[in-house]
Design a protein around this motif. Structure first.
Motif, mmCIF file in Angstrom:
data_model
loop_
_atom_site.group_PDB
_atom_site.id
_atom_site.type_symbol
_atom_site.label_atom_id
_atom_site.label_comp_id
_atom_site.label_asym_id
_atom_site.label_seq_id
_atom_site.Cartn_x
_atom_site.Cartn_y
_atom_site.Cartn_z
ATOM 1 N N PHE A 81 43.209 28.695 33.263
ATOM 2 C CA PHE A 81 43.335 28.460 31.830
ATOM 3 C C PHE A 81 42.156 27.661 31.317
ATOM 4 O O PHE A 81 41.841 26.591 31.826
ATOM 5 C CB PHE A 81 44.641 27.702 31.537
ATOM 6 N N ASP A 82 41.512 28.220 30.314
ATOM 7 C CA ASP A 82 40.417 27.547 29.634
ATOM 8 C C ASP A 82 40.946 27.057 28.294
ATOM 9 O O ASP A 82 41.252 27.852 27.404
ATOM 10 C CB ASP A 82 39.248 28.516 29.440
ATOM 11 N N GLU A 83 41.063 25.751 28.140
ATOM 12 C CA GLU A 83 41.637 25.181 26.929
ATOM 13 C C GLU A 83 40.818 25.526 25.688
ATOM 14 O O GLU A 83 41.320 25.499 24.565
ATOM 15 C CB GLU A 83 41.758 23.660 27.087
ATOM 16 N N ASN A 84 39.547 25.872 25.889
ATOM 17 C CA ASN A 84 38.674 26.219 24.767
ATOM 18 C C ASN A 84 38.589 27.716 24.533
ATOM 19 O O ASN A 84 37.763 28.174 23.743
ATOM 20 C CB ASN A 84 37.268 25.666 25.017
ATOM 21 N N TYR A 85 39.442 28.494 25.232
ATOM 22 C CA TYR A 85 39.343 29.956 25.196
ATOM 23 C C TYR A 85 39.354 30.499 23.765
ATOM 24 O O TYR A 85 38.442 31.219 23.352
ATOM 25 C CB TYR A 85 40.495 30.566 25.997
ATOM 26 N N TYR A 86 40.370 30.146 22.991
ATOM 27 C CA TYR A 86 40.484 30.679 21.632
ATOM 28 C C TYR A 86 39.313 30.232 20.768
ATOM 29 O O TYR A 86 38.719 31.033 20.031
ATOM 30 C CB TYR A 86 41.797 30.236 20.993
ATOM 31 N N PHE A 87 38.961 28.965 20.878
ATOM 32 C CA PHE A 87 37.950 28.412 19.980
ATOM 33 C C PHE A 87 36.539 28.857 20.371
ATOM 34 O O PHE A 87 35.656 28.954 19.523
ATOM 35 C CB PHE A 87 38.084 26.890 19.930
ATOM 36 N N PHE A 126 36.166 31.899 21.554
ATOM 37 C CA PHE A 126 36.223 33.284 21.098
ATOM 38 C C PHE A 126 35.922 33.395 19.606
ATOM 39 O O PHE A 126 35.533 34.458 19.108
ATOM 40 C CB PHE A 126 37.610 33.874 21.389
ATOM 41 N N LYS A 127 36.079 32.284 18.886
ATOM 42 C CA LYS A 127 35.784 32.313 17.455
ATOM 43 C C LYS A 127 34.326 32.694 17.191
ATOM 44 O O LYS A 127 34.003 33.243 16.131
ATOM 45 C CB LYS A 127 36.102 30.962 16.824
ATOM 46 N N LYS A 128 33.442 32.415 18.137
ATOM 47 C CA LYS A 128 32.048 32.832 17.984
ATOM 48 C C LYS A 128 31.953 34.355 17.937
ATOM 49 O O LYS A 128 31.117 34.911 17.224
ATOM 50 C CB LYS A 128 31.204 32.290 19.141
ATOM 51 N N GLY A 142 31.281 32.054 28.428
ATOM 52 C CA GLY A 142 32.154 32.686 29.405
ATOM 53 C C GLY A 142 33.389 33.299 28.783
ATOM 54 O O GLY A 142 34.289 33.755 29.481
ATOM 55 N N THR A 143 33.466 33.330 27.461
ATOM 56 C CA THR A 143 34.651 33.822 26.768
ATOM 57 C C THR A 143 34.275 34.937 25.808
ATOM 58 O O THR A 143 33.505 34.727 24.881
ATOM 59 C CB THR A 143 35.327 32.680 25.973
ATOM 60 N N GLY A 144 34.775 36.125 26.062
ATOM 61 C CA GLY A 144 34.564 37.226 25.132
ATOM 62 C C GLY A 144 33.187 37.836 25.143
ATOM 63 O O GLY A 144 32.801 38.503 24.181
ATOM 64 N N GLU A 145 32.434 37.633 26.242
ATOM 65 C CA GLU A 145 31.069 38.164 26.221
ATOM 66 C C GLU A 145 31.058 39.693 26.225
ATOM 67 O O GLU A 145 30.161 40.312 25.655
ATOM 68 C CB GLU A 145 30.245 37.588 27.372
#
Length: 340
Positions: free
Chosen positions: A226-232, A234-236, A188-191
């Motif tokens: 806020f998704d606490e895992n957003y940045y991490f 996005f690392k994918k 759900g992040t950066g797709e």
């Protein structure tokens, strides 16, 4: 083969779905556009699935409906691409709208520019009643223009203006349907950023239509969540971008990549103000994880060089993070629900 396939993932949007579909079906019927709509119910638990079926019963010549188990936006879109019969793919989120003249306008541009592989266009923000132009003059202030792949690379890194899958239309042949996106799961992040890589790689001809044609409904996405895992998560995406370094052969790749990493880092920090942290210590631990990440450590070296491509408040936060002034960042974010 139809000209357009409009892929609409549907998940618990019973309050918005009808307006979304009506904004499309009305122009298809009235203007006799060669187009299909794919409504893909991604395991909705509200009345969304039933609404999809109602539209199919009324417009079965234009609409196809699929009911799947919940897979998330990325895999639901990929499912739709495999089912699509159109030469061009257009994405629409099920709570958004298409401008009433969008399909006609795109059809005219496609014919004028001899069927380009990919067309970018602008979008509005929409609050349910009023709309406001968000993007404009992305590549040029001309009404329509051809864009080079080099310019597309540059804009991909420097801004978010061409990333959205809903603000571009592209030939189905630009999608590699053999690509396995299942490894990303319910990503759900950066797709959008992720899939745009594939489109840039496979498209040869690009056109920019300097008009807002898509209405993005505000307040239903990440804006105030806020998704606490957003940045991490996005690392994918960062990993996939790094894999393109030798393929894209861009001289200033490291500098451009730093823009993308630092934009994401700063956005993560600003969004974190919406979380009710139990303590400063908890919030500082979260910030320190970003500060110690390998992509951030390498990218922050370019901060002074890439300032023109970052928001002013982003620059302030990134400087503080670089200097490990976590208390100051926590204080700023807590006393001010304005940074964004």
């Amino acid at each position: 083969m139809k000209l357009f396939s409009i892929v609409i993932p549907v998940y618990n949007v019973e309050d918005y779905l009808s307006k979304c579909v009506d904004s499309i079906i009305n122009q298809i019927v009235q203007n006799q556009i060669d187009c299909e709509i794919l409504l893909i119910d991604d395991g909705s638990t509200d009345n969304s699935g039933a609404i999809c079926d109602q539209y199919y019963e009324k417009y079965e010549n234009y609409i196809s409906v699929y009911h799947n188990e919940n897979q998330g936006l990325l895999l639901t879109r990929r499912f739709g691409y495999k089912k699509a019969k159109g030469e061009y793919i257009l994405n629409c989120d099920s709570d958004d709208l298409l401008d009433e003249n969008m399909l006609n306008r795109l059809k005219n541009v496609i014919e004028k520019f001899s069927f380009p592989d990919l067309i970018f266009f602008n979008y509005y923000s929409f609050d349910g009643e009023n709309k406001e132009i968000v993007t404009h003059d992305i590549f040029s202030n001309d009404k329509e223009c051809v864009v080079t792949k080099e310019n597309v690379y540059d804009k991909y890194f420097k801004s978010q203006d061409i990333v959205s899958m809903c603000c571009k239309i592209y030939k189905k042949k630009c999608i590699d349907l053999t690509n396995d996106y299942k490894k990303f799961g319910k990503f759900g992040t950066g797709e959008d950023t992720l899939q745009t890589i594939e489109l840039i790689n496979n498209a040869r001809t690009f056109v920019y239509l300097n008009e807002p044609l898509y209405l993005y409904r505000m307040g239903t996405g990440m804006t105030r969540r806020f998704d606490e895992n957003y940045y991490f998560s996005f690392k994918k995406v960062f990993d996939e971008i790094v894999r393109q370094k030798n393929v894209w052969n861009i001289d200033n790749f490291n500098t451009l990549f730093a823009i993308k990493v630092l934009q994401t880092s700063a956005r993560t920090m600003t969004q974190s103000r919406y979380k009710k942290w139990n303590s400063f210590s908890e919030q500082k631990t979260f910030l320190s994880k970003i500060n110690s990440d390998c992509y951030f450590i390498e990218s922050i070296k370019y901060l002074d060089e890439i300032k023109p491509y970052l928001k002013k408040n982003y620059i302030v936060l990134l400087k503080l993070l670089k200097e490990n002034k976590l208390n100051r960042i926590c204080f700023m974010l807590r006393i001010r629900n304005l940074i964004g």
